[in-house]
Design an enzyme around this catalytic site. Structure first.
Site, short mmCIF file in Angstrom:
data_model
loop_
_atom_site.label_atom_id
_atom_site.label_comp_id
_atom_site.label_asym_id
_atom_site.label_seq_id
_atom_site.Cartn_x
_atom_site.Cartn_y
_atom_site.Cartn_z
N GLU A 1 0.86 -1.19 0.00
CA GLU A 1 0.00 0.00 0.00
C GLU A 1 0.89 1.23 0.00
O GLU A 1 1.58 1.52 0.98
CB GLU A 1 -0.91 0.02 1.24
CG GLU A 1 -1.68 1.33 1.36
CD GLU A 1 -2.51 1.47 2.65
OE1 GLU A 1 -2.77 0.46 3.33
OE2 GLU A 1 -2.87 2.62 2.97
N ARG B 1 0.36 10.34 0.54
CA ARG B 1 0.58 11.36 1.59
C ARG B 1 1.71 12.30 1.28
O ARG B 1 1.99 13.20 2.07
CB ARG B 1 0.87 10.67 2.93
CG ARG B 1 -0.32 9.93 3.45
CD ARG B 1 -0.05 9.31 4.79
NE ARG B 1 -1.02 8.26 4.98
CZ ARG B 1 -1.04 7.42 5.99
NH1 ARG B 1 -0.13 7.51 6.94
NH2 ARG B 1 -1.96 6.50 6.08
N LYS C 1 -11.21 -1.83 5.67
CA LYS C 1 -10.08 -1.59 6.55
C LYS C 1 -10.69 -1.18 7.89
O LYS C 1 -11.56 -0.30 7.92
CB LYS C 1 -9.27 -0.47 5.92
CG LYS C 1 -8.15 0.10 6.71
CD LYS C 1 -7.25 0.88 5.75
CE LYS C 1 -6.29 1.77 6.50
NZ LYS C 1 -5.16 2.16 5.67
C1 3PG Z 1 -2.63 3.85 8.07
O1 3PG Z 1 -2.71 4.80 7.36
O2 3PG Z 1 -3.16 2.78 7.75
C2 3PG Z 1 -1.95 4.02 9.38
O3 3PG Z 1 -1.21 5.19 9.41
C3 3PG Z 1 -1.10 2.88 9.73
O4 3PG Z 1 -1.09 2.85 11.08
P1 3PG Z 1 0.23 2.50 11.88
O5 3PG Z 1 1.22 3.57 11.52
O6 3PG Z 1 -0.16 2.51 13.33
O7 3PG Z 1 0.68 1.14 11.40
#
Ligand code: 3PG
Length: 219
Positions: free
Chosen positions: A51, A55, A139
């Protein structure tokens, strides 16, 4: 209108993709030159489904570079927030798109798009909206912060057909526990690719982390 027969087939292939993946790294790329070595380091550790989050200013170019140069990677776009982001994902032939949320506008755009889409949900109402648009794989975000495994189990009660990719607060210490839940197809997280390792080009340690994740028991 949603074509539920087509979307059902798409949901099934998405479920197969995510179940096979088991772990989906959430990747944020700041420098375009990191994209390909990072993807290669994950693939070397056995992680193919990636993924790439939208960003950063180079995110789309980074995803394109990986698609072009790392044929074993299966690239999806994350942090898809609206129809325009979805169109960006489709324009580079991303294999799927994920969102942290499920706004009505995004769900409608995703119903009309051919790209397999995973909306983000944290509540029963958001899950109901996703299901109403034909999205059974969601999700669960932010998974730990929104109640953890007990919240997931509670959501599984009224919605036995929903399948989840929990993301948010997941790491090597709790991923196996999430993966043992009957309705979890895969887990997502940024722990596999820490920003400091990307910045320093510590590709071997990312490969090692990927390998460790793939050795985790699943169901
Ligand atoms: C996402 O966008 O899915 C999250 O930022 C991931 O979360 P994590 O950084 O706690 O793994």
């Amino acid at each position: 209108m949603t074509d539920h027969s087509t979307s059902a087939a798409r949901q099934e292939s998405l479920a197969r993709l995510f179940s096979a993946a088991k772990v989906v790294p959430v990747i944020t790329i700041d420098r375009i030159e990191d994209a390909v070595p990072l993807a290669r380091s994950l693939v070397a550790g056995g992680i193919r489904v990636l993924e790439i989050t939208l960003r950063t200013s180079v995110a789309l170019e980074a995803a394109k570079a990986i698609i072009a140069e790392v044929p074993d990677a299966i690239v999806g776009l994350g942090t898809v927030l609206d129809g325009a982001d979805l169109a960006r994902a489709a324009s580079i032939d991303a294999k799927f798109a994920l969102s942290p949320g499920a706004t009505p506008e995004l769900l409608q755009a995703a119903s009309r798009s051919h790209i397999p889409f995973v909306p983000g949900i944290a509540t029963a109402s958001e899950l109901m909206a996703a299901l109403a648009h034909g999205f059974e794989i969601v999700k669960f975000f932010p998974a730990q912060q929104a109640g953890g495994i007990s919240a997931l189990r509670a959501l599984g009660g009224p919605f036995p057909h929903a399948r989840f990719c929990p993301t948010g607060g997941i790491s090597v210490t709790n991923a196996a526990e999430w993966l043992s839940e009957r309705n979890v197809v895969a887990v997502g997280g940024s722990w596999l690719c820490p920003a400091a390792d990307i910045r320093a080009g510590n590709w071997d340690s990312i490969t090692a982390r990927a390998r460790q994740a793939m050795e985790m028991p699943a169901r």
